[in-house]
Design an enzyme around this catalytic site. Structure first.
Site, PDB file in Angstrom:
ATOM      1  N   ARG A 236       0.851  -1.181   0.000  1.00  0.00           N
ATOM      2  CA  ARG A 236       0.000   0.000   0.000  1.00  0.00           C
ATOM      3  C   ARG A 236       0.888   1.232   0.000  1.00  0.00           C
ATOM      4  NH1 ARG A 236      -4.538  -0.016   4.588  1.00  0.00           N
ATOM      5  NH2 ARG A 236      -5.016   1.987   3.577  1.00  0.00           N
ATOM      6  N   HIS A 237       0.309   2.354  -0.367  1.00  0.00           N
ATOM      7  CA  HIS A 237       1.007   3.633  -0.218  1.00  0.00           C
ATOM      8  C   HIS A 237       1.318   3.871   1.254  1.00  0.00           C
ATOM      9  CE1 HIS A 237      -2.742   5.159   1.452  1.00  0.00           C
ATOM     10  NE2 HIS A 237      -3.362   4.572   0.426  1.00  0.00           N
ATOM     11  N   ASN A 243      -5.840   9.112   5.792  1.00  0.00           N
ATOM     12  CA  ASN A 243      -5.792   7.987   6.731  1.00  0.00           C
ATOM     13  C   ASN A 243      -5.794   8.492   8.169  1.00  0.00           C
ATOM     14  OD1 ASN A 243      -3.483   6.162   4.612  1.00  0.00           O
ATOM     15  ND2 ASN A 243      -5.690   5.984   4.703  1.00  0.00           N
ATOM     16  N   ARG A 288      -0.569   9.798  -3.447  1.00  0.00           N
ATOM     17  CA  ARG A 288       0.003   9.068  -2.323  1.00  0.00           C
ATOM     18  C   ARG A 288       0.780   7.821  -2.760  1.00  0.00           C
ATOM     19  NH1 ARG A 288      -5.540   8.921  -2.270  1.00  0.00           N
ATOM     20  NH2 ARG A 288      -6.691   6.957  -2.009  1.00  0.00           N
ATOM     21  N   GLU A 310      -7.698   3.792  -6.465  1.00  0.00           N
ATOM     22  CA  GLU A 310      -8.533   3.230  -5.416  1.00  0.00           C
ATOM     23  C   GLU A 310      -9.996   3.120  -5.855  1.00  0.00           C
ATOM     24  OE1 GLU A 310      -9.063   1.279  -3.225  1.00  0.00           O
ATOM     25  OE2 GLU A 310      -8.535   2.114  -1.260  1.00  0.00           O
ATOM     26  N   HIS A 375      -3.613   0.759  -3.520  1.00  0.00           N
ATOM     27  CA  HIS A 375      -4.535   1.127  -2.450  1.00  0.00           C
ATOM     28  C   HIS A 375      -5.187  -0.103  -1.827  1.00  0.00           C
ATOM     29  CE1 HIS A 375      -4.230   5.289  -4.007  1.00  0.00           C
ATOM     30  NE2 HIS A 375      -4.160   4.665  -5.167  1.00  0.00           N
TER      31      HIS A 375
END
Length: 449
Positions: A236-237, A243, A288, A310, A375
């Site tokens: 994932r980023h 977040n 991201r 995403e 994502h």
């Protein structure tokens, strides 16, 4: 399409659907040609696309009676070995046909199926039940690749558990020679068969008498496969500003912790690769993921894929789960009830993501040394493909931030290794009914990305 299946469609008075067709994919080829790996890949691809598929490995049936035979068992002059192997094939085919009667769509018969007589027998059994047959022959005369398969795959076969790898490899070479004595390639005598011949891991493909959409989908997938040993890296980023605040979607920048992860990622990748060979890096088009990849070595070729963006949250983009529950309570409940199929208003479902990821999977299958930075929802779908996770479970799997995942496909499954950066990050996982970003976080050892 068989007359039986045509009849089914006519009785319903509907346009033909994929599930109206049933296909037996018959693997053909000498040992160490990648048949089991191809069979397993085809099964997981079809299941990922919601097609009911199952592998019937004749070797597993044979192991019930003789779990670890020597090469002499496979000599055609061994009458008892011949009888037991024939019995195993009959049991596998019988079970497969029972499975078809229960509604299965694609059964994959994984065996050498070395002779024209054996292949004709399978076709006759399937024809009698209205099941289409598609033969897939994997041929290879590349000695380096054959040896690699012997050492990398067959020495981890259930036939050789607990044995010295070199002794196992020698025995397996002898087994191959026994099969070579009787092996008959698919040729002009079998032009009435529907088949695809894959030569030297896809360097040449020969196709004969492909008849319908589902057969075409299977063949197209097989044309994009290679069976050389390789790994895929997933991440994932780094943690984003959204977040931190518990918002979903958006195109936020990395948080301070996310930036720390992007700086540590190059060393994590090098350590997991084990050497200095460059990887190709795929990211989404969102900031991201691109920022997470920015410190990777310059020799790493980086490509941005819109298909890796995403899941589109539609009208809920930028909201927290608490806000979604407050503003769209019926939608919040509907998504919990069927998260895989629920589509956000003006957005996407997990099923939609799988459909747009199919070209990514095709490209991934014919590529080597790929690192994907993307994502949560997208990684869940990709991970589910490699690890054969169900549609029901995949949207709820925990995909932790700041973790590098290495997947290595093998003939009998996919090996997984995880590398944690030990950099703090919020948990973005939630259980059914929960709304808070830290609520019900799964344990660190959850095997559910």
């Amino acid at each position: 399409m068989s007359e039986q299946n045509r009849g089914k469609a006519k009785k319903r008075g509907v346009v033909m659907q994929v599930e109206d067709i049933q296909i037996c994919v018959v693997m053909v080829g000498l040992p160490a040609r990648g048949k089991s790996l191809i069979a397993q890949k085809a099964q997981r691809y079809l299941r990922w696309l919601s097609v009911d598929a199952n592998v019937f490995n004749v070797g597993n049936y044979r192991r019930d009676a003789n779990p670890q035979p020597t090469a002499d068992f496979f000599d055609t002059s061994n009458a008892e070995g011949e009888r037991m192997r024939r019995a195993a094939a009959e049991a596998a085919v019988t079970d497969m046909l029972k499975w078809f009667k229960g509604g299965g769509t694609v059964g994959i018969l994984d065996a050498t199926n070395s002779t024209k007589e054996r292949r004709r027998w399978i076709k006759e059994r399937c024809d009698a039940e209205g099941i289409e047959t598609l033969y897939v022959e994997s041929k290879c005369d590349d000695e380096d690749l054959i040896m690699s398969n012997i050492l990398e795959v067959k020495t981890t076969s259930p036939d050789y558990v607990g044995q010295d790898p070199e002794t196992a490899a020698q025995d397996f070479r002898k087994r191959i020679r026994n099969y070579e004595k009787v092996y008959q390639t698919i040729d002009e005598d079998e032009n009435d068969l529907t088949y695809v011949k894959i030569m030297n891991v896809g360097k040449q493909v020969i196709i004969n008498r492909i008849q319908d959409y589902l057969q075409s989908r299977v063949v197209y997938y097989l044309m994009n496969l290679h069976i050389k040993p390789r790994s895929i890296w997933l991440s994932r980023h780094g943690e984003s500003q959204y977040n931190e605040t518990g918002q979903i979607g958006g195109d936020a920048e990395l948080s301070a912790n996310g930036e720390m992860y992007s700086r540590k990622l190059p060393k994590m990748v090098r350590d997991s690769v084990g050497d200095d060979r460059p990887l190709t890096v795929w990211t989404s088009t969102l900031k991201r993921t691109i920022s997470t990849a920015k410190h990777l070595p310059k020799e790493y070729n980086q490509l941005q894929w819109k298909a890796l963006d995403e899941l589109d949250a539609g009208v809920c983009d930028g909201l927290t789960y608490a806000e979604i529950e407050e503003q769209y309570p019926e939608d919040f409940k509907a998504r919990d009830d069927d998260k895989y199929n629920y589509r956000y208003r003006g957005g996407e479902s997990y099923r939609d993501v799988v459909i747009r990821l199919e070209p990514i999977i095709m490209e991934l299958e014919r590529s080597e040394d790929i690192l994907i930075i993307t994502h949560q929802a997208v990684l869940r779908c990709i991970y589910a493909y490699f690890m054969k996770k169900s549609q029901e479970d995949s949207p709820w799997m925990a995909v932790p931030l700041h973790t590098l995942i290495k997947l290595t496909p093998r003939a009998y499954g996919t090996e997984e290794q995880r590398y944690k950066a030990n950099i703090p990050a919020v948990s973005t996982w939630r259980s059914k009914g929960s709304v808070a970003k830290h609520e019900d976080a799964p344990p660190d050892d959850a095997q559910s990305i």
